[in-house]
Design an enzyme around this catalytic site. Structure first.
Site, PDB file in Angstrom:
ATOM      1  N   GLU A 165       0.788  -1.232   0.000  1.00 40.45           N
ATOM      2  CA  GLU A 165       0.000   0.000   0.000  1.00 40.45           C
ATOM      3  C   GLU A 165       0.822   1.286   0.000  1.00 40.45           C
ATOM      4  OE1 GLU A 165      -3.083  -0.036   2.940  1.00 40.45           O
ATOM      5  OE2 GLU A 165      -4.001  -1.846   2.112  1.00 40.45           O
ATOM      6  N   GLU A 360      -5.366  -8.511   0.277  1.00 39.62           N
ATOM      7  CA  GLU A 360      -5.964  -8.264   1.600  1.00 39.62           C
ATOM      8  C   GLU A 360      -7.441  -7.989   1.426  1.00 39.62           C
ATOM      9  OE1 GLU A 360      -4.359  -5.110   4.105  1.00 39.62           O
ATOM     10  OE2 GLU A 360      -2.313  -5.788   3.693  1.00 39.62           O
TER      11      GLU A 360
HETATM   12  C1  BGC Z   1      -2.974  -2.581   5.830  1.00 44.19           C
HETATM   13  C2  BGC Z   1      -2.946  -3.415   7.093  1.00 44.19           C
HETATM   14  C3  BGC Z   1      -4.037  -2.954   8.036  1.00 44.19           C
HETATM   15  C4  BGC Z   1      -5.373  -3.158   7.354  1.00 44.19           C
HETATM   16  C5  BGC Z   1      -6.576  -2.752   8.190  1.00 44.19           C
HETATM   17  C6  BGC Z   1      -4.360  -2.315   5.315  1.00 44.19           C
HETATM   18  O1  BGC Z   1      -4.453  -1.001   4.902  1.00 44.19           O
HETATM   19  O2  BGC Z   1      -2.146  -3.143   4.843  1.00 44.19           O
HETATM   20  O3  BGC Z   1      -1.678  -3.322   7.665  1.00 44.19           O
HETATM   21  O4  BGC Z   1      -3.997  -3.590   9.266  1.00 44.19           O
HETATM   22  O5  BGC Z   1      -5.421  -2.401   6.180  1.00 44.19           O
HETATM   23  O6  BGC Z   1      -6.573  -1.397   8.466  1.00 44.19           O
END
Ligand code: BGC
Length: 449
Positions: A165, A360
């Protein structure tokens, strides 16, 4: 989200070879802070008022000591892959790479594919003191870090992620000051975007030179919805969409910045930099997706939004998305936005688009009987499947996160894990969502047997 008591119907079948995984990051779980160099997040958490509960990640999930137990949880879940990050501050410390050597060995021994990310926001303080990502030299130093790591674990690692990110690290860390290193530079933060992208390109070269064949990046993306059809709202939403989405994906995939942004970037030879950023640097493109954003014309006052303060001088304002359930982070749950995002990538980039992987996706909820998380994951997997049906080449899906962990500026107050962590005893307790995903993956395999 309203808890559903109805058993969910089975997920549709995903293609053979679709990669299932879970994600974590070093600073959020590792602990063992005394066995690595300090990172910008150590410095940031030491400043009063920066972290909601005043906590640090010094111990976090004590993962360095407990990684075997955590890898067993990954194995028993039945996913194919584990995405973790390599802490640059730990790599700088004598013996620090030994931990990743052991972790990768353990993953391989348990039949889990290791997918390391080389930078997940925890820049060493010593690199920050030389200007951090505001300085071009940091891109070269990042490539050296990549070379060091691949030399040690590259014999067992086939899939690499350079950066996590860069958009959020630019916006939250350098434009708004809500994350480390805490700079509030607004549009003067743009060099941070360019230097990270350049770092991606140089790191990809270093990885390739060491024989790496499957390189990706994990960037955050989400559809931007204009607050209305009024021209001012549409223009503000378009600008936001550029800053969050296209400023990062266009240079990587098309080798150019969106109109008007190239001239704002630092360096003497932008064309040469864009070649480094885009030529043979991606075998697949990782998307982290959490939520869409509704955006309108600028307001007259600062706005508090999901724990962030968005200053009035921004050329857009973020609006509440109504009519959808919300997570504990107040983020709206809108699975269909994932279909929109994935098909939007295909439509925008066409043949230039590498295969996609959702690197993610997840949500913050309290409790171990986390039916809301099951509904969230179920909804987003169905949304992903709809994108597959519409011909988008998506090759994998990683849940954020394996464990409850230290959620940056929110400290320990937000729980994203499939596994509950008691931060006093370090006891791990698989949540209902863990059992649901394990069973769903078994069903996927059975449907193919
Ligand atoms: C990040 C994580 C974070 C997750 C939830 C993402 O933006 O890569 O490190 O914990 O979102 O906020």
């Amino acid at each position: 989200m309203t808890a559903t008591e109805e058993p969910l119907s089975p997920l549709p079948s995903f293609p053979p070879g679709f990669l299932w995984g879970v994600s974590t990051s070093a600073h959020q779980i590792e602990g063992a802070a005394d066995r690595r160099a300090p990172s910008i997040w150590d410095a940031f958490s030491a400043e009063p008022g920066r972290i909601r509960d005043g906590s640090t990640a010094d111990t976090a999930c004590d993962h360095v000591a407990r990684h075997r137990e955590d890898v067993a949880l990954v194995r028993d879940l039945g996913v194919d892959a584990y995405r973790f990050s390599v802490s640059w501050p730990r790599v700088l410390t004598t013996g620090g790479l030994d931990f990743y050597d052991r972790l990768v060995d353990e993953l391989c021994a348990q039949g889990v594919l290791p997918v390391p990310t080389l930078f997940h926001w925890d820049l060493p303080v010593e690199v920050q003191e030389r200007g951090g990502w505001l300085e071009r030299d940091t891109a070269a130093r990042f490539a050296d870090h990549a070379a060091t790591v691949v030399a040690r674990i590259g014999d067992r690692v086939t899939r690499w992620i350079t950066l996590n990110e860069p958009a959020e690290h630019t916006l939250l860390g350098h434009a708004l000051g809500e994350h480390a290193p805490g700079h509030k530079l607004l549009f003067d933060a743009l060099p941070v975007a360019h230097h990270q992208l350049l770092g991606h390109g140089l790191a990809a070269r270093a990885l390739r030179a060491a024989g790496a064949r499957e390189i990706g990046i994990a960037n955050s993306h989400g559809p931007t919805w204009p607050a209305s059809t009024e021209q001012a709202d549409v223009e503000a939403a378009d600008l936001y969409d550029i800053i969050l989405n296209r400023l990062f994906s266009d240079p990587l995939i098309l080798g150019r910045y969106p109109d008007g942004f190239g001239e704002l970037m630092p360096g003497d030879d932008l064309a040469a930099d864009l070649k480094v950023i885009s030529e043979d640097t991606l075998d697949w493109y990782g998307i982290n997706f959490y939520q869409p954003t509704k955006v309108g014309a600028p307001g007259t006052a600062d706005v508090e939004f999901s724990g962030l303060t968005l200053p009035a001088e921004l050329p857009f304002s973020v609006r509440e998305i109504e009519g959808h359930p919300k997570t504990d982070f107040d983020w709206p749950v809108v699975p269909e936005a994932l279909t929109e995002l994935l098909t939007g990538f295909r439509d925008r980039y066409g043949d230039r688009l590498p295969p996609l992987v959702v690197t993610e996706n997840g949500c913050a909820y309290e409790g171990v009987d986390d039916r809301e998380r099951i509904a969230y994951l179920d909804g987003h997997l169905r949304a992903l499947h709809r994108a597959l049906e519409q011909g988008v080449d998506v090759r994998g899906y990683f849940v954020w996160s394996l464990l409850d962990n230290w959620e940056w500026a929110e400290g320990y107050t937000k729980r994203f894990g499939l596994v509950h962590v008691d931060y006093t005893t370090q006891v791990r307790t698989p949540k209902a969502s863990y059992g649901w995903l394990r069973d769903a993956l078994r069903a996927q395999r059975a449907s193919r047997a």
